[in-house]
Design a protein around this motif. Sequence first.
Motif, mmCIF file in Angstrom:
data_model
loop_
_atom_site.group_PDB
_atom_site.id
_atom_site.type_symbol
_atom_site.label_atom_id
_atom_site.label_comp_id
_atom_site.label_asym_id
_atom_site.label_seq_id
_atom_site.Cartn_x
_atom_site.Cartn_y
_atom_site.Cartn_z
ATOM 1 N N SER A 9 58.152 70.052 67.853
ATOM 2 C CA SER A 9 59.323 69.331 68.354
ATOM 3 C C SER A 9 59.581 68.035 67.602
ATOM 4 C CB SER A 9 59.137 69.021 69.850
ATOM 5 O OG SER A 9 58.953 70.199 70.589
ATOM 6 N N ILE A 10 58.723 67.671 66.685
ATOM 7 C CA ILE A 10 58.906 66.443 65.908
ATOM 8 C C ILE A 10 59.378 66.829 64.510
ATOM 9 C CG2 ILE A 10 57.812 64.372 64.968
ATOM 10 C CD1 ILE A 10 56.259 65.970 67.955
ATOM 11 N N VAL A 11 60.447 66.207 64.046
ATOM 12 C CA VAL A 11 61.036 66.536 62.752
ATOM 13 C C VAL A 11 60.978 65.326 61.835
ATOM 14 C CG1 VAL A 11 62.570 68.285 63.717
ATOM 15 C CG2 VAL A 11 63.371 65.920 63.557
ATOM 16 N N ALA A 12 61.015 65.595 60.543
ATOM 17 C CA ALA A 12 61.128 64.517 59.555
ATOM 18 C C ALA A 12 62.588 64.104 59.442
ATOM 19 C CB ALA A 12 60.592 64.972 58.207
ATOM 20 N N GLY A 35 61.574 61.949 63.989
ATOM 21 C CA GLY A 35 62.392 61.985 65.186
ATOM 22 C C GLY A 35 61.885 63.093 66.100
ATOM 23 N N VAL A 36 62.312 63.060 67.351
ATOM 24 C CA VAL A 36 61.812 63.995 68.355
ATOM 25 C C VAL A 36 62.977 64.752 68.979
ATOM 26 C CG1 VAL A 36 60.449 64.238 70.463
ATOM 27 C CG2 VAL A 36 59.937 62.374 68.870
ATOM 28 N N ASP A 41 70.027 71.533 72.362
ATOM 29 C CA ASP A 41 71.146 71.610 71.419
ATOM 30 C C ASP A 41 70.898 70.835 70.129
ATOM 31 O OD1 ASP A 41 71.330 69.014 72.297
ATOM 32 O OD2 ASP A 41 73.418 69.116 72.940
ATOM 33 N N GLY A 42 69.677 70.345 69.939
ATOM 34 C CA GLY A 42 69.340 69.665 68.688
ATOM 35 C C GLY A 42 69.538 68.168 68.705
ATOM 36 N N ASN A 90 66.223 75.252 66.361
ATOM 37 C CA ASN A 90 65.345 76.285 66.921
ATOM 38 C C ASN A 90 63.934 75.765 67.197
ATOM 39 O OD1 ASN A 90 67.424 78.242 66.758
ATOM 40 N ND2 ASN A 90 66.938 78.603 64.601
ATOM 41 N N PHE A 91 63.861 74.499 67.604
ATOM 42 C CA PHE A 91 62.591 73.919 68.015
ATOM 43 C C PHE A 91 62.680 73.544 69.484
ATOM 44 C CE2 PHE A 91 62.732 72.314 63.454
ATOM 45 C CZ PHE A 91 62.014 73.402 62.976
ATOM 46 N N PRO A 92 61.595 73.658 70.216
ATOM 47 C CA PRO A 92 61.630 73.297 71.642
ATOM 48 C C PRO A 92 61.820 71.801 71.831
ATOM 49 C CG PRO A 92 59.372 73.719 70.937
ATOM 50 C CD PRO A 92 60.251 74.103 69.788
ATOM 51 N N ALA A 93 62.481 71.437 72.916
ATOM 52 C CA ALA A 93 62.666 70.022 73.242
ATOM 53 C C ALA A 93 61.438 69.521 73.988
ATOM 54 C CB ALA A 93 63.912 69.841 74.099
#
Length: 301
Positions: A9-12, A35-36, A41-42, A90-93
Amino acid sequence: MDKTAFARSIVAVRATIPEDAFTAGSLGTLREGSGVVIRADGLVLTIGYLMVEAEEVWLMGQDGKVVAGHALAYDQESGFGLIQAMGPLNFPALVLGDSATAKRGDPVVVIDGHGQMQEAAIVAKQEFAGYWEYLLDEAIFTAPAHHSWGGAALIDQDGRLLGIGSLKLEMSRGGQSSDINMIVPINLLRPILDDLLTRGRVDKPPRPWLGAMAAESNGDVVVISVSPEGPAAQAGLQGGDVISEVRDEEVGGLADFYRQVWKSGPAGAEIPVRVLRNGRETWLRVKSADRDSFLKRPQLQ
């Protein structure tokens, strides 16, 4: 706790800022952090200095997929920033936790957008005053420090998001120094999230901003520098000035200085300050401003 599952759930975050942006000189034109994902919905929560005034934002998941993002909102008071993914992540919140119930000694993990994890503990919950006219009544401090802290997720033992990484600081205790992270508590997001999503800012009068970078030294508030375009510079405030009073009230440290300025009225209020310069005292009248008015507005890509 399955830390690898939550790491998805953590993105660069990578943001490009125009060279003529107000914050370009102080924060740079290429900013990278984390970011998290906080909504299916992203919607991505990060620390605002990564994306403020961004003309391009890119989000990368730990699967290597890159998606464009839109710099949706930035809140000056908390320091939070919101980015909306422009395509499916497509990542879980992550579920938001309750930072008010977190206590000193609690085990936590700090995770960045590249999946790097730092097992840590909460070492303090206390006031934090930043030199850029920033104040948290109760920030979270963790150790050992994560060395990729900007926008990283602070996660509790139940896998809930407790806060967003903002700074790496040095803590001295018992003659020993160690690095710690300052985390912005997630509970600051709850009352402002709807406003940020619908208006891009909190629906209340903005605080008065002076454009003065200051530090506390032996209880004195000392001006480090002033923004050339800001109200303080226009009023004649200079680096090295010691601010002793605001509106005939003695200043008792950096946090007290900010609170006295902010209670003087909304942005645009005139702030009388008494300063000590080269052994002489003088009064300056600073016509404050809305800091957001100096920033470039987000543009859809």
